[in-house]
Structure formats: structure tokens, C-alpha cells
Design a protein around this motif. Structure first.
Motif, PDB file in Angstrom:
ATOM      1  N   MET A 146      10.632   2.334   5.857  1.00  0.00           N
ATOM      2  CA  MET A 146       9.635   1.441   5.881  1.00  0.00           C
ATOM      3  C   MET A 146       8.715   1.346   4.562  1.00  0.00           C
ATOM      4  O   MET A 146       8.886   2.307   3.920  1.00  0.00           O
ATOM      5  CB  MET A 146       8.624   1.832   7.096  1.00  0.00           C
ATOM      6  CG  MET A 146       9.170   1.885   8.438  1.00  0.00           C
ATOM      7  SD  MET A 146       8.069   2.216   9.775  1.00  0.00           S
ATOM      8  CE  MET A 146       8.974   2.271  11.120  1.00  0.00           C
ATOM      9  N   ALA A 147       8.328   0.098   4.684  1.00  0.00           N
ATOM     10  CA  ALA A 147       7.057  -0.262   3.469  1.00  0.00           C
ATOM     11  C   ALA A 147       6.101  -0.856   4.326  1.00  0.00           C
ATOM     12  O   ALA A 147       6.224  -1.745   4.882  1.00  0.00           O
ATOM     13  CB  ALA A 147       7.660  -0.893   2.404  1.00  0.00           C
ATOM     14  N   PHE A 148       4.804  -0.469   3.511  1.00  0.00           N
ATOM     15  CA  PHE A 148       3.435  -0.992   4.529  1.00  0.00           C
ATOM     16  C   PHE A 148       2.514  -1.855   3.407  1.00  0.00           C
ATOM     17  O   PHE A 148       2.749  -1.639   2.027  1.00  0.00           O
ATOM     18  CB  PHE A 148       2.621  -0.057   5.110  1.00  0.00           C
ATOM     19  CG  PHE A 148       3.405   0.923   5.979  1.00  0.00           C
ATOM     20  CD1 PHE A 148       3.211   0.540   7.215  1.00  0.00           C
ATOM     21  CD2 PHE A 148       4.107   1.891   5.742  1.00  0.00           C
ATOM     22  CE1 PHE A 148       3.529   1.290   8.303  1.00  0.00           C
ATOM     23  CE2 PHE A 148       4.913   2.641   6.752  1.00  0.00           C
ATOM     24  CZ  PHE A 148       4.427   2.217   8.154  1.00  0.00           C
ATOM     25  N   PHE A 149       2.057  -2.784   3.841  1.00  0.00           N
ATOM     26  CA  PHE A 149       1.018  -3.718   3.216  1.00  0.00           C
ATOM     27  C   PHE A 149       0.148  -4.276   4.217  1.00  0.00           C
ATOM     28  O   PHE A 149       0.177  -3.973   5.192  1.00  0.00           O
ATOM     29  CB  PHE A 149       1.793  -4.951   2.416  1.00  0.00           C
ATOM     30  CG  PHE A 149       2.705  -5.587   3.467  1.00  0.00           C
ATOM     31  CD1 PHE A 149       2.303  -6.942   4.008  1.00  0.00           C
ATOM     32  CD2 PHE A 149       3.908  -5.397   3.877  1.00  0.00           C
ATOM     33  CE1 PHE A 149       2.813  -7.625   4.552  1.00  0.00           C
ATOM     34  CE2 PHE A 149       4.720  -6.332   4.668  1.00  0.00           C
ATOM     35  CZ  PHE A 149       4.192  -7.489   5.092  1.00  0.00           C
ATOM     36  N   ARG A 150      -0.994  -4.973   3.635  1.00  0.00           N
ATOM     37  CA  ARG A 150      -2.122  -5.391   4.454  1.00  0.00           C
ATOM     38  C   ARG A 150      -2.023  -6.993   4.400  1.00  0.00           C
ATOM     39  O   ARG A 150      -1.894  -7.646   3.273  1.00  0.00           O
ATOM     40  CB  ARG A 150      -3.460  -5.074   4.132  1.00  0.00           C
ATOM     41  CG  ARG A 150      -3.348  -3.582   4.540  1.00  0.00           C
ATOM     42  CD  ARG A 150      -4.919  -2.922   4.057  1.00  0.00           C
ATOM     43  NE  ARG A 150      -4.949  -1.526   4.553  1.00  0.00           N
ATOM     44  CZ  ARG A 150      -5.302  -1.183   5.754  1.00  0.00           C
ATOM     45  NH1 ARG A 150      -5.587  -1.895   6.819  1.00  0.00           N
ATOM     46  NH2 ARG A 150      -5.458   0.192   5.992  1.00  0.00           N
ATOM     47  N   ASP A 151      -2.518  -7.710   5.139  1.00  0.00           N
ATOM     48  CA  ASP A 151      -2.828  -9.042   4.979  1.00  0.00           C
ATOM     49  C   ASP A 151      -4.147  -9.265   4.344  1.00  0.00           C
ATOM     50  O   ASP A 151      -4.838  -8.305   4.287  1.00  0.00           O
ATOM     51  CB  ASP A 151      -2.561  -9.914   6.405  1.00  0.00           C
ATOM     52  CG  ASP A 151      -3.694  -9.772   7.442  1.00  0.00           C
ATOM     53  OD1 ASP A 151      -4.700  -8.837   7.010  1.00  0.00           O
ATOM     54  OD2 ASP A 151      -3.530 -10.245   8.508  1.00  0.00           O
ATOM     55  N   THR A 168       0.902  -1.233  -0.143  1.00  0.00           N
ATOM     56  CA  THR A 168      -0.117  -0.150   0.123  1.00  0.00           C
ATOM     57  C   THR A 168       0.776   1.141  -0.140  1.00  0.00           C
ATOM     58  O   THR A 168       0.465   2.121  -0.372  1.00  0.00           O
ATOM     59  CB  THR A 168      -0.974   0.040   1.154  1.00  0.00           C
ATOM     60  OG1 THR A 168      -0.224   0.061   2.606  1.00  0.00           O
ATOM     61  CG2 THR A 168      -1.906  -1.065   1.177  1.00  0.00           C
ATOM     62  N   HIS A 169       1.969   1.230   0.642  1.00  0.00           N
ATOM     63  CA  HIS A 169       3.020   2.334   0.628  1.00  0.00           C
ATOM     64  C   HIS A 169       4.457   1.532   0.279  1.00  0.00           C
ATOM     65  O   HIS A 169       4.975   0.775   1.095  1.00  0.00           O
ATOM     66  CB  HIS A 169       3.127   3.021   1.981  1.00  0.00           C
ATOM     67  CG  HIS A 169       1.703   3.594   2.583  1.00  0.00           C
ATOM     68  ND1 HIS A 169       0.719   2.901   2.964  1.00  0.00           N
ATOM     69  CD2 HIS A 169       1.526   4.792   2.285  1.00  0.00           C
ATOM     70  CE1 HIS A 169      -0.280   3.977   3.057  1.00  0.00           C
ATOM     71  NE2 HIS A 169       0.058   4.941   2.579  1.00  0.00           N
ATOM     72  N   PRO A 170       5.021   1.880  -0.812  1.00  0.00           N
ATOM     73  CA  PRO A 170       6.245   1.474  -1.072  1.00  0.00           C
ATOM     74  C   PRO A 170       7.242   2.019  -0.197  1.00  0.00           C
ATOM     75  O   PRO A 170       7.122   2.850   0.692  1.00  0.00           O
ATOM     76  CB  PRO A 170       6.415   2.007  -2.504  1.00  0.00           C
ATOM     77  CG  PRO A 170       5.667   3.262  -2.487  1.00  0.00           C
ATOM     78  CD  PRO A 170       4.468   2.992  -1.703  1.00  0.00           C
ATOM     79  N   PRO A 171       8.509   1.635  -0.362  1.00  0.00           N
ATOM     80  CA  PRO A 171       9.536   1.881   0.704  1.00  0.00           C
ATOM     81  C   PRO A 171       9.787   3.494   0.466  1.00  0.00           C
ATOM     82  O   PRO A 171       9.893   4.202  -0.439  1.00  0.00           O
ATOM     83  CB  PRO A 171      10.964   1.193   0.104  1.00  0.00           C
ATOM     84  CG  PRO A 171      10.473  -0.048  -0.669  1.00  0.00           C
ATOM     85  CD  PRO A 171       9.031   0.296  -1.196  1.00  0.00           C
ATOM     86  N   HIS A 172       9.806   3.925   1.827  1.00  0.00           N
ATOM     87  CA  HIS A 172       9.914   5.175   1.917  1.00  0.00           C
ATOM     88  C   HIS A 172      10.808   5.721   3.373  1.00  0.00           C
ATOM     89  O   HIS A 172      10.513   4.918   4.052  1.00  0.00           O
ATOM     90  CB  HIS A 172       8.819   6.206   1.826  1.00  0.00           C
ATOM     91  CG  HIS A 172       7.618   5.753   2.910  1.00  0.00           C
ATOM     92  ND1 HIS A 172       7.119   4.422   2.824  1.00  0.00           N
ATOM     93  CD2 HIS A 172       7.377   6.684   3.779  1.00  0.00           C
ATOM     94  CE1 HIS A 172       6.153   4.673   3.704  1.00  0.00           C
ATOM     95  NE2 HIS A 172       6.174   5.581   4.389  1.00  0.00           N
ATOM     96  N   LEU A 173      11.507   6.886   3.175  1.00  0.00           N
ATOM     97  CA  LEU A 173      12.168   7.453   4.419  1.00  0.00           C
ATOM     98  C   LEU A 173      11.037   7.898   5.510  1.00  0.00           C
ATOM     99  O   LEU A 173      10.380   8.922   5.085  1.00  0.00           O
ATOM    100  CB  LEU A 173      13.419   8.427   3.908  1.00  0.00           C
ATOM    101  CG  LEU A 173      14.010   9.186   5.148  1.00  0.00           C
ATOM    102  CD1 LEU A 173      14.981   7.954   5.528  1.00  0.00           C
ATOM    103  CD2 LEU A 173      14.894  10.230   4.599  1.00  0.00           C
ATOM    104  N   ILE A 174      11.164   7.171   6.595  1.00  0.00           N
ATOM    105  CA  ILE A 174      10.289   7.942   7.684  1.00  0.00           C
ATOM    106  C   ILE A 174      10.873   8.712   8.411  1.00  0.00           C
ATOM    107  O   ILE A 174      10.499   9.854   8.815  1.00  0.00           O
ATOM    108  CB  ILE A 174      10.053   6.448   8.604  1.00  0.00           C
ATOM    109  CG1 ILE A 174       9.195   5.370   7.790  1.00  0.00           C
ATOM    110  CG2 ILE A 174       9.391   6.794   9.754  1.00  0.00           C
ATOM    111  CD1 ILE A 174       7.733   6.070   7.293  1.00  0.00           C
ATOM    112  N   ALA A 175      12.319   8.401   8.892  1.00  0.00           N
ATOM    113  CA  ALA A 175      13.125   9.388   9.840  1.00  0.00           C
ATOM    114  C   ALA A 175      14.472   9.453   9.736  1.00  0.00           C
ATOM    115  O   ALA A 175      15.156   8.392   9.763  1.00  0.00           O
ATOM    116  CB  ALA A 175      12.772   9.084  11.360  1.00  0.00           C
TER     117      ALA A 175
END
Length: 131
Positions: free
Chosen positions: A102-107, A86-93
Motif C-alpha cells: 500500500m501507499a497512502f496520501f491525502r486529498d 504521506t507514506h510511500p509504497p510499503h509491504l503491509i502483509a
């Protein structure tokens, strides 16, 4: 008295068979055992309990953040296994001595999961090729 290391995390799903395949086959977690509508996986020493919700279901877990050594490689591997991000790798901090990516996904049940890497300064993950 002091609390020890986190021993187990639990999340609920609407379909235990689909979840068992997702967490085991797609994410590659080692399955410990299944008992009825509960399946247990090993997350590097912390047990993950995935349990089918009885009655109406609304995903409401905390976000599970999986540490990875190479975020780009992990995203490519999971994408190849059919995991949509849902959100590709990106700089968080950006930190003083490293950066948090981080990169985000859902089950399949809608629970939010993430991959995280505390990377050396200047790291930039290679994006997976679109399918």
C-alpha cells in the motif's frame, strides 16, 4: 434478504471546486455529474459522492483504498500529477501466495486515501524519482 454490492461511498470536503479537480484531474476518476455542492465520480462501478461540508469542517471519512495493477506505476503517475504521498509504497502483509502493498496520501481536504496492490511474491515497486 442479503445485502448487495457496495453502491456508493461519501466523503466530505471543505472546498468542492478543489475536490472536483483533485478527484477528476489528479486521480483520474470519471466524473458522473455535479449537483450544487455535490460531485459524483465512478470508481469502477462504485459511486463516490464528494460533498462540501456545511459549517465547520473536520476530515473524518473512512480510508478509501483504490486497487491498482502496478503500485509503483500508479504512485509515479499520481506524483507526476502533483499528488503528495504521506507514506510511500510499503509491504503491509506478506501472505502465503501473495503480498499486500500500500501507499497512502491525502486529498486537499485532509481525507486519507490509499493505493493497494495484491502483488506476486517478490514484487517490489519502483520508487518515484524525487521532484
Amino acid at each position: 434478504m442479503t445485502l448487495g454490492q457496495l453502491g456508493q461511498v461519501a466523503i466530505t470536503v471543505d472546498d468542492i471546486d478543489v475536490a472536483e479537480r483533485f478527484y477528476g484531474d489528479q486521480l483520474g476518476l470519471r466524473k458522473l455529474y455535479r449537483f450544487g455542492d455535490m460531485v459524483f465520480f465512478d470508481m469502477a462501478g462504485v459511486r463516490l459522492l464528494v460533498e462540501r461540508e456545511q459549517g465547520s469542517f473536520t476530515p473524518a471519512s473512512s480510508v478509501l483504498y483504490f486497487r491498482v495493477a502496478d503500485l509503483g506505476l500508479a504512485v509515479r503517475t499520481l506524483t507526476d500529477r502533483g499528488v503528495p504521498f504521506t507514506h510511500p509504497p510499503h509491504l503491509i502483509a506478506p501472505m502465503a501466495d501473495h503480498d499486500l502493498w500500500m501507499a497512502f496520501f491525502r486529498d486537499p481536504a485532509g481525507n486519507v486515501l490509499a493505493l493497494m496492490q495484491e502483488a506476486p511474491k517478490g514484487y517490489a515497486p519502483v520508487e518515484p524519482a524525487p521532484h
